[in-house]
Design a protein around this motif. Sequence first.
Motif, mmCIF file in Angstrom:
data_model
loop_
_atom_site.group_PDB
_atom_site.id
_atom_site.type_symbol
_atom_site.label_atom_id
_atom_site.label_comp_id
_atom_site.label_asym_id
_atom_site.label_seq_id
_atom_site.Cartn_x
_atom_site.Cartn_y
_atom_site.Cartn_z
ATOM 1 N N GLU A 1 3.661 -30.813 63.815
ATOM 2 C CA GLU A 1 3.226 -29.446 63.523
ATOM 3 C C GLU A 1 1.713 -29.378 63.361
ATOM 4 O O GLU A 1 1.061 -28.463 63.883
ATOM 5 N N ARG A 2 1.125 -30.339 62.658
ATOM 6 C CA ARG A 2 -0.335 -30.344 62.491
ATOM 7 C C ARG A 2 -1.042 -30.580 63.816
ATOM 8 O O ARG A 2 -2.046 -29.925 64.129
ATOM 9 N N PHE A 3 -0.526 -31.522 64.602
ATOM 10 C CA PHE A 3 -1.183 -31.845 65.873
ATOM 11 C C PHE A 3 -1.160 -30.661 66.835
ATOM 12 O O PHE A 3 -2.185 -30.311 67.436
ATOM 13 N N LEU A 4 -0.006 -30.030 66.981
ATOM 14 C CA LEU A 4 0.083 -28.892 67.891
ATOM 15 C C LEU A 4 -0.702 -27.696 67.373
ATOM 16 O O LEU A 4 -1.301 -26.941 68.153
ATOM 17 N N GLY A 5 -0.726 -27.513 66.056
ATOM 18 C CA GLY A 5 -1.491 -26.400 65.501
ATOM 19 C C GLY A 5 -2.984 -26.566 65.694
ATOM 20 O O GLY A 5 -3.709 -25.582 65.918
ATOM 21 N N GLY B 1 -3.932 -18.419 73.693
ATOM 22 C CA GLY B 1 -3.557 -18.563 72.293
ATOM 23 C C GLY B 1 -2.156 -18.099 71.987
ATOM 24 O O GLY B 1 -1.819 -17.873 70.811
ATOM 25 N N GLU B 2 -1.306 -17.964 73.012
ATOM 26 C CA GLU B 2 0.053 -17.466 72.807
ATOM 27 C C GLU B 2 1.035 -18.554 72.386
ATOM 28 O O GLU B 2 2.158 -18.239 71.979
ATOM 29 N N LEU B 3 0.652 -19.822 72.473
ATOM 30 C CA LEU B 3 1.568 -20.904 72.104
ATOM 31 C C LEU B 3 1.508 -21.245 70.626
ATOM 32 O O LEU B 3 2.482 -21.743 70.058
ATOM 33 N N ASP B 4 0.375 -21.006 69.999
ATOM 34 C CA ASP B 4 0.218 -21.365 68.592
ATOM 35 C C ASP B 4 1.146 -20.504 67.735
ATOM 36 O O ASP B 4 0.971 -19.289 67.625
ATOM 37 N N GLY B 5 2.146 -21.151 67.143
ATOM 38 C CA GLY B 5 3.110 -20.426 66.320
ATOM 39 C C GLY B 5 4.126 -19.630 67.106
ATOM 40 O O GLY B 5 4.800 -18.764 66.542
ATOM 41 N N SER B 6 4.276 -19.908 68.382
ATOM 42 C CA SER B 6 5.200 -19.170 69.236
ATOM 43 C C SER B 6 6.636 -19.634 68.993
ATOM 44 O O SER B 6 6.880 -20.706 68.423
ATOM 45 N N PRO B 7 7.635 -18.853 69.413
ATOM 46 C CA PRO B 7 9.039 -19.296 69.284
ATOM 47 C C PRO B 7 9.307 -20.614 69.999
ATOM 48 O O PRO B 7 10.176 -21.382 69.577
ATOM 49 N N LEU B 8 8.586 -20.879 71.084
ATOM 50 C CA LEU B 8 8.790 -22.139 71.802
ATOM 51 C C LEU B 8 8.426 -23.339 70.926
ATOM 52 O O LEU B 8 9.130 -24.351 70.906
ATOM 53 N N ILE B 9 7.323 -23.215 70.165
ATOM 54 C CA ILE B 9 6.913 -24.311 69.275
ATOM 55 C C ILE B 9 7.872 -24.429 68.092
ATOM 56 O O ILE B 9 8.264 -25.537 67.698
#
Length: 734
Positions: free
Chosen positions: A578-582, A468-476
């Motif tokens: 943004e919606r799809f990745l979230g 769960g580290e990618l959701d809202g991460s600086p990379l995204i």
Amino acid sequence: MSTVVQEPHATDYDPQEHFGCYIFTPQAANGTRGPKRRRTSGSKPGKHKGKAAETKGLNVSDDTEQQCLFPQLFDEKESLEAVKLRWDSYHRLWVEQEKRTNNILASVNEKTLGEVSGFVRRATRELYDGKLPTAIILAGPNIASHGPLFCQLATRIQTNEHIGPVVLLSSKDATNLKGVLRKLIKDATQDVQGFDDEEDLGTSEKKLQSSTKFLNYDLQILQNWWKDHQDLKVTIAIQDTEAFDSGILSDLVLILSACLDRIPFVLLLGVATSIEIFHEKLPKSIIRLMRGEKFDVERAEECLAKIFNDATIGTKSVLRLGPLLSEFLLKRQRDHTQSIQAFVAALKYAYMSHFYANPLSILLAFLHDPSGLDEVLQSEHIEAVRNLSSFRRFVEGKLKENDTYEVRALLDDDKYLHSIIATSCAECQSYMQNLAQALEVLEVARSCMSNQSNRVTRHELYPKALLGELDGSPLIRELLLTIKKMNSTKLLTLLDKLISIDIPYLQDLLIPLRDEISDLIEDSENKNLNSEFDLSAADTMRATVVSKRVQLSEKRSTLTKEEEEYSRLIQEVHDVMERFLGMNLKGLDGVLLHEAFFYDLLSPHRDVFAPRSRFAIERALSRPHDYLGCGCCVDQNGTQNAVQSILPSMPPTSILYKLYLESGPLINTYDLWCAFYSIMSNNIEDGEGEEEGLDQQTAQALFYQGLAELKFLGFIKHSKKKTDHLAKLAWKGL
């Protein structure tokens, strides 16, 4: 050429065959020690369970099937049908995964194999102006992958296409030139494919026997053999050219070049560094004797990425690796540059461990037919589900929603929980498919970014996504900001790549937006539109410092009507991404029953693939009960003796090791023997309840054996200071 009678060479003498030894045969009365007594159900249990606890294997197969080696779980309450189902599911899923892995391995080097085999087939002395045909294979710095690559080359050239024998040479074969020539002649004349029957093989062997008047490293033997196989070529492949002795390699090239008019040689050189470094290794006079081509091999990292992606986020994969185990395997592969076969072995061990120890792994056998669970699930399986950490978080989430009725049903109603299990299995599969699509979209979108310095591959993002580290991460956030700043040309390229991925959600939303942007560009005089978010196309930013405060003033250039419309469309693209990745980059913790579909135990892999051998040896010597599982190392109170306790029923090496721990840097051999004999002469109980002690002769033989084993393990050596003392080489825990 003068003929010399062949004599035995120096390697025929093995000094190990001429060492003296002593055989001690004890008397029948005192010759055998009391047998180790296994712990029974009536004996008092120890504080620690034995490492070699016996597991009950199940023979639930007939003569045509393999014996089931998995134990019954739930304290042997698991049904035989469930055990057999775990065994069959493990073999079925691994066979499917292994087949896909082998196809990837075969396809990775297919281009290189075809090019090299074609080079060997057409290579002739006349084609290269009398020079030695040489293929330089740039195999990359991963030395562990060179061996499998050259084995594939040998199979392709020798077995599949029947071009001729292939002799594989490595640096360990290059102790001297005679040894290299001897191996070359032996492998070339024996490993030949294409004999029609055994009669032809026998005829060839007789002709070779007639050439025994030559020395076994004389290339005249190979020349006589080639006269009967003139349609074949002799290929010599050197796997690790950098580690090969430069003098021996130079002499070998010189000899092969001199014999090229009589034997058609082809040389394959595996280079891990570069051609420039290879040129510095050999004299220029030797390099001028070779002529050929250069071949590049696909990097081992790319092959690993393909295998990892297929095993974890592939559409056909059922059992997947968890985040901790994935990170551990990737880090070990990256830090220790291990071969691809080592990763495949670790993957197979993960499959085996999951089905061996997890009773809920039977759920993987009913993904396409959930109704079959009714006949297999037991009450123990239902209780096992209630003990899962994902089930606890699921119930806590229901309590936060004040849904107490469903919580009570989950805890008390087995039938209701049974229905939830079937639903959760489908949700786990859907979660993994959505996560795989999100990672693919993320990799494709980041490939369109102008800054590729911090590029992260898909298999490296997989563990972070599960945690769960990618959701809202600086990379995204960086990716979404880059999309808003793209001009129309780059944006259309990105949209075309995203639409080409078979994701209905994105295709339904992005295709209309792409069409609108294309129409907008056609109607505009400027064919490369910029959005209002691209500050590089607007007025330059000016930063002023007033009273130690930074004020950022920004002046936007006057946007045209087309650019305002383009800004609106690119904002919609941003919102869709943004919606799809979230939605699809959620962590694994919120998925019920993920323990049955993801294997994430580190300790078995650490013990097997990164073992601590010294720790295991020290534990086996100081606590033999943990490995033997016997009852003789348990005191009268029913507890296992401490590490310092010494009993005569322990193995002799273990007794000596305990005495060894109590000694200083130098150990008096006679004092050690006296202490050992005082322990061994005490009465010990044999298997029938009688008591007997060991005589001095038997104890002395066991003493010598224990010292030899400690010396072999590297704990002691003979001291040069005192002849009757032993030097201590290792301290426990250091």
